[in-house]
Design an enzyme around this catalytic site. Structure first.
Site, PDB file in Angstrom:
ATOM      1  N   ASN A 276       0.839  -1.196   0.000  1.00  8.19           N
ATOM      2  CA  ASN A 276       0.000   0.000   0.000  1.00  8.19           C
ATOM      3  C   ASN A 276       0.869   1.239   0.000  1.00  8.19           C
ATOM      4  O   ASN A 276       2.041   1.198   0.374  1.00  8.19           O
ATOM      5  CB  ASN A 276      -0.904   0.004   1.228  1.00  8.19           C
ATOM      6  CG  ASN A 276      -1.701  -1.275   1.356  1.00  8.19           C
ATOM      7  OD1 ASN A 276      -2.796  -1.388   0.856  1.00  8.19           O
ATOM      8  ND2 ASN A 276      -1.112  -2.264   2.014  1.00  8.19           N
ATOM      9  N   THR A 277       0.260   2.355  -0.363  1.00  8.17           N
ATOM     10  CA  THR A 277       1.018   3.591  -0.502  1.00  8.17           C
ATOM     11  C   THR A 277       0.071   4.773  -0.570  1.00  8.17           C
ATOM     12  O   THR A 277      -1.000   4.668  -1.161  1.00  8.17           O
ATOM     13  CB  THR A 277       1.855   3.580  -1.802  1.00  8.17           C
ATOM     14  OG1 THR A 277       2.848   2.566  -1.709  1.00  8.17           O
ATOM     15  CG2 THR A 277       2.556   4.902  -2.029  1.00  8.17           C
TER      16      THR A 277
END
Length: 460
Positions: A276-277
């Site tokens: 995720n980011t």
């Protein structure tokens, strides 16, 4: 190595090259969709131009920010798995403007091609050349970051490539920013930490305080949940026993952890991506020196932990870029902490604006079950990519499906077939925590989740 061995090796190499050429040809056949989206942020700042490009077949995309001239940039990295291009150069703190563009992209590491593609477009279009040693360097400099949008969330590995990035750059326009699941946020998700697995996207916000302008842009693909200023979770596919959305608080999830992750607490179902980011950009028109701009980046990035909970985990690749266009250097300049407070609130608004309307599960209609002859016409192997095929069988007046290959197809797994429940004559569903619609309306095609996040399989 003997002749036979060399011949066999050459043959394998030829097959590999042919396979790679075919894959590249399939990617090249995709048509860029530029500046899509009905929900937009409109703002008065001619210096900032924004272009977005998407491949709906992914779906995946890219977002390009360019400026009217070279600008001063800084970067702050918080996540445990960032993917960046040229970010380290901004850390050196040179006190003159060199930055031309900021590029956000999906496609994980493969999407980093988008950032360098904008650099070459600047040169190819004659905006920049190769001279880096004059008093005012004219060589193009872009920075870029990516989000991970592969894996369980989609059934193919299409990525935003050089062609898409350059098309988005050339389509950039001032004062318009598409929001929601568009551009680099085309297949973003949030809340995997708690099994929410809600659709997400990109968001922007703008504020002017006297002569000072502040704009914030972000692509939210966070492991944590998006939280509003009242502490409520904004987007989530909740467990069956959870509080309803609107009363569900991120503090409740955090305090109950790890119980809020376990099945006993109606925790996650299915596969949740653990890559995720959140990638972000804050732009101010106030002239700042490198130290001030670096501290602005750190202050705003730190503030984002209020809106994303948890934030900056080992599984997140959080990166924030800060840009000063240096258009204003008058007596009404704000001191660095004050500007940081204002910018932090604008960024929170941008995060909230990133959230699209979530799809809802279709209603089952047992009376809509087609007759055996019609069901038989829907059976077959539907190929979504080299990784995913869904085998559909019609037996005993029922329709079942099972995934084959390297990856499950959402709630349709590889271990056992699942029964498809009718919604209408050509539309079926698999009941569960996450909405899943299967549409057979087009002969020879199976469309998962028709609409903005659709995935298409072709019967072979």
């Amino acid at each position: 190595m003997g002749f036979a061995s060399r011949a066999a090796t050459a043959g394998l190499l030829a097959l590999a090259i042919a396979g790679g050429a075919q894959a590249r040809a399939d990617q090249d056949a995709l048509k860029p969709v530029l500046n899509a989206g009905d929900k937009t942020l409109n703002f008065d700042w001619p210096m900032i131009r924004v272009g977005t490009g998407e491949y709906t077949e992914g779906p995946t995309g890219v977002t390009v920010f360019t400026f009217g001239r070279k600008v001063l940039g800084a970067v702050d990295v918080r996540g445990g798995g960032p993917g960046t291009v040229n970010a380290d150069y901004l850390r050196l703190g040179y006190n003159y403007p060199e930055l031309d563009a900021v590029v956000f992209a999906g496609g994980s590491w493969y999407g980093l091609e988008a950032a360098t593609a904008v650099e070459t477009a600047l040169k190819d279009d004659g905006v920049r050349d190769g001279d880096a040693f004059t008093e005012e360097p004219n060589i193009a400099l872009t920075v870029g970051s990516i989000i991970y949008d592969f894996g369980p969330r989609r059934l193919n590995e299409i990525y935003p490539d050089k062609r898409l990035a350059q098309a988005a750059y050339r389509a950039a326009r001032p004062g318009v920013f598409p929001q929601g699941a568009e551009g680099a946020g085309r297949f973003a998700k949030t809340g995997g930490m708690f099994g929410c697995n809600a659709y997400s996207g990109q968001g922007g916000a703008y504020r002017q305080i006297g002569d000072i302008k502040v704009a914030a842009f972000t692509v939210v693909n966070a492991l944590g949940v998006v939280t509003d200023r009242q502490g409520r979770v904004v987007s989530c596919y909740s467990g069956a026993s959870w509080p309803k959305l609107g009363t569900l608080r991120s503090a409740d999830l955090m305090q109950a952890f790890p119980d809020s992750y376990k099945e006993a607490w109606a925790g996650p179902e299915g596969q949740a991506s653990r890559k995720n980011t959140t990638i972000s950009l804050i732009v101010v028109n106030q002239k700042m020196d490198p130290a001030e701009l670096q501290r602005l980046a750190a202050q705003v990035h730190t503030s984002m932990a209020r809106a994303l909970q948890p934030f900056a985990t080992m599984a997140d690749g959080d990166v924030l870029y800060a840009v000063s266009t240096a258009e204003y250097d008058g007596s009404a300049k704000m001191n660095s902490p004050s500007l940081g407070v204002a910018a932090s609130e604008v960024m929170w608004d941008a995060i909230l604006n990133s959230q699209p309307v979530q799809p809802v599960a279709p209603k089952i209609d047992a009376k809509a079950m087609p007759k055996a002859g019609v069901l038989a016409g829907l059976a077959g192997d539907y190929v979504f990519s080299s990784r995913v095929t869904v085998k559909v069988l019609a037996e005993g007046g029922k329709l079942t499906a099972q995934a084959t290959g390297a990856q499950d197809a959402y709630a349709i797994g590889r271990k056992a077939a699942v029964e498809l429940q009718p919604v209408s004559a050509n539309v079926f569903t698999v009941p569960g925590r996450y909405p899943l619609t299967l549409d057979f309306s087009t002969p020879g095609r199976l469309v998962f989740n028709p609409g903005h996040w659709r995935q298409v399989g072709v019967r072979r």
